[in-house]
Design a protein around this motif. Sequence first.
Motif, mmCIF file in Angstrom:
data_model
loop_
_atom_site.group_PDB
_atom_site.id
_atom_site.type_symbol
_atom_site.label_atom_id
_atom_site.label_comp_id
_atom_site.label_asym_id
_atom_site.label_seq_id
_atom_site.Cartn_x
_atom_site.Cartn_y
_atom_site.Cartn_z
ATOM 1 N N MET B 37 -30.745 -16.023 -54.981
ATOM 2 C CA MET B 37 -30.940 -17.000 -55.775
ATOM 3 C C MET B 37 -32.270 -17.799 -56.460
ATOM 4 N N LYS B 38 -32.771 -17.116 -55.391
ATOM 5 C CA LYS B 38 -34.596 -18.517 -55.508
ATOM 6 C C LYS B 38 -34.629 -20.218 -55.760
ATOM 7 N N CYS B 39 -33.220 -20.511 -55.482
ATOM 8 C CA CYS B 39 -32.421 -22.174 -55.088
ATOM 9 C C CYS B 39 -33.720 -22.851 -55.189
ATOM 10 N N GLU B 40 -34.894 -22.266 -54.225
ATOM 11 C CA GLU B 40 -36.516 -23.279 -54.160
ATOM 12 C C GLU B 40 -37.605 -22.281 -54.605
ATOM 13 N N GLY B 41 -37.555 -21.813 -55.827
ATOM 14 C CA GLY B 41 -38.533 -21.222 -56.379
ATOM 15 C C GLY B 41 -38.839 -19.947 -55.138
ATOM 16 N N ASP B 42 -39.870 -20.071 -55.622
ATOM 17 C CA ASP B 42 -40.451 -18.906 -54.766
ATOM 18 C C ASP B 42 -40.530 -19.035 -53.276
ATOM 19 N N LYS B 43 -39.942 -19.962 -52.748
ATOM 20 C CA LYS B 43 -40.170 -19.889 -51.528
ATOM 21 C C LYS B 43 -39.439 -19.284 -50.525
ATOM 22 N N VAL B 44 -40.295 -18.644 -49.711
ATOM 23 C CA VAL B 44 -40.217 -17.824 -48.939
ATOM 24 C C VAL B 44 -39.528 -18.101 -47.225
ATOM 25 N N TYR B 45 -38.882 -17.578 -46.427
ATOM 26 C CA TYR B 45 -39.212 -18.010 -44.877
ATOM 27 C C TYR B 45 -39.459 -16.227 -44.191
ATOM 28 N N SER B 46 -39.418 -17.599 -42.596
ATOM 29 C CA SER B 46 -40.323 -16.086 -41.538
ATOM 30 C C SER B 46 -39.271 -15.664 -41.141
ATOM 31 N N CYS B 51 -29.370 -19.187 -47.045
ATOM 32 C CA CYS B 51 -30.256 -20.215 -47.653
ATOM 33 C C CYS B 51 -30.020 -21.600 -48.701
ATOM 34 N N PRO B 52 -30.828 -22.936 -46.818
ATOM 35 C CA PRO B 52 -30.274 -24.323 -47.231
ATOM 36 C C PRO B 52 -29.402 -24.898 -48.257
ATOM 37 N N VAL B 53 -30.148 -24.242 -48.900
ATOM 38 C CA VAL B 53 -29.607 -24.733 -50.245
ATOM 39 C C VAL B 53 -28.089 -23.944 -51.401
ATOM 40 N N CYS B 54 -28.215 -22.905 -51.348
ATOM 41 C CA CYS B 54 -26.653 -21.737 -51.888
ATOM 42 C C CYS B 54 -25.912 -20.963 -51.056
ATOM 43 N N GLU B 55 -26.196 -21.362 -49.598
ATOM 44 C CA GLU B 55 -25.572 -20.503 -47.811
ATOM 45 C C GLU B 55 -26.066 -19.460 -48.608
ATOM 46 N N MET B 56 -26.884 -18.237 -49.798
ATOM 47 C CA MET B 56 -26.517 -17.432 -49.745
ATOM 48 C C MET B 56 -27.723 -16.702 -48.510
ATOM 49 N N LYS B 57 -26.910 -15.320 -48.215
ATOM 50 C CA LYS B 57 -27.807 -14.874 -47.273
ATOM 51 C C LYS B 57 -29.284 -14.011 -47.648
ATOM 52 N N LEU B 58 -30.528 -14.563 -47.104
ATOM 53 C CA LEU B 58 -32.059 -13.637 -47.424
ATOM 54 C C LEU B 58 -32.168 -12.554 -47.072
ATOM 55 N N ARG B 59 -32.587 -12.666 -48.546
ATOM 56 C CA ARG B 59 -33.279 -11.373 -47.954
ATOM 57 C C ARG B 59 -34.592 -10.697 -47.873
#
Lengths: 256, 238
Positions: B37-46, B51-59
């Motif tokens: 959903m790009k809740c935090e813009g283009d932020k990427v996680y390693s 996702c800490p905001v919308c709780e969706m699974k990161l892709r």
Amino acid sequence: MKTILRLTICLFLLNATYTSCQSKMVQIKGGEYLPLYGRDSLNVKIKDFLIDVYPATNREYVDFVKKYPKWQKSKVIKLFADESYLRAWKSDTILGENQKEKSPITQVSWFAAKEYCECQGKRLPTVDEWEYVAMANKTIPDARREEAYNQFILSWYEKPKTFNQTIGSTFKNYWNVYDLHGLVWEWTIDFNSVLVSGESRKDVDTDNNLFCGSAAVNATDLMNYAAFMRYAIRGSLKAKYTMKNLGFRCVKDIKK
Amino acid sequence: MKTLKYLLLLVVTATLLVSCDKKTSKETDKVAYQCPMKCEGDKVYSEKGNCPVCEMKLRPTSKVATKVLSSFISEESIFNLTTKWNTQDGKEIELKELKGKTLVMVMIYTTCKAACPRLTADMRNIEDKIPADLKNEVEFILVSIDPVNDTPEKLKAFAKENFLEGPQWTLLQGTESGVREFANVLAVKYKQISPLDFSHSNIISVFNPGGELVHQQEGLGVDNKETIKKIIETINTH
């Protein structure tokens, strides 16, 4: 400590059983010969090597696929074998009704034959090695000019279903090797190395655009029609192909 | 005591058998993850997670990464070949480590005077014509048919001489049996005709990121258009 010792012995024994089930080999004295197709029509040098006396049999191949299930007909992948791989077999480890244990294994791909040999610490022969051993008749090492020798081979090529015979049913040649002619055609490691142009149906002449060094392709002795046929059939094969009358045997280098 | 011994024997045999099976690749650590959903813009996680905001699974972010993640290899894939190769940088690899990119492959040898320089030029021409934004998705591979003479050092020098430098170029030295096997998969024919000369067919092959053959260009100096079209098509459909 004792456990480790016993373990090592066990492993050695395991290894020994492996080697003991290998088929009989004889030594071939190397030399020079002029192949039908050659390296700039020069003599080819052959080193001393060991060769299986008989082609690999159905029985031996059953043992092989039991040990290496990836080569069972239901498990083999398309990259390594076409659809007719072991087609006559009843199941993954059981031969077909009319197949004899002592008949040569056929309908196997080059990949399978190569791995079979390698699993025994052997390899497939080169075309040159195979032709060198196979040019012998019962009494002389090079019988290619003997009419009876050529007659025998050519009449075999006309005979149907010789793959149903058992190993050893042809003649023992000068090197004490059986069945090089008369039973089945055999895979070689470099079966496709002679550039008799990709496919005889497709190419009208040797295509310089396709092959670099195609000038090396010249028949040195067209009298040898039988050998010519062998080169032609090898040239038409692809490594995953399998044929009812195509088997193999293995060779081994002699460690100096 | 006796049971222990047998147990040990069993374990050793098992490890012996399993050891042929080879480890699975761990390319995952290079992958970056992003919230769909790009809740935090283009932020990427390693790391994988939610996702800490919308709780969706990161892709996984890039297309390449998604491809690397799937460990599926089809029956017709060249990644089924398990032989080892050395790169021009002396790194030992298996073909399946090339998974994830469209592969353009050719077989050459460095002492070849006739066809190989032209084949190499053909490869360079193809590379030239791949659009800049797709370059990252293709890998160009030159496999030596002369593993005895073409050491990694020789391949490195050859790459330099022929302007094949950069991450998109890989030159491979195999074993004699590995090279034969590979050539047979490509239906490339070759034969040593003297210590330094081979005759061989001139074929450039294109594989999709799963290692399946999708196109072969035969001959020298032929029109590359079809091959380039096929490469771009392969990148876009995978």
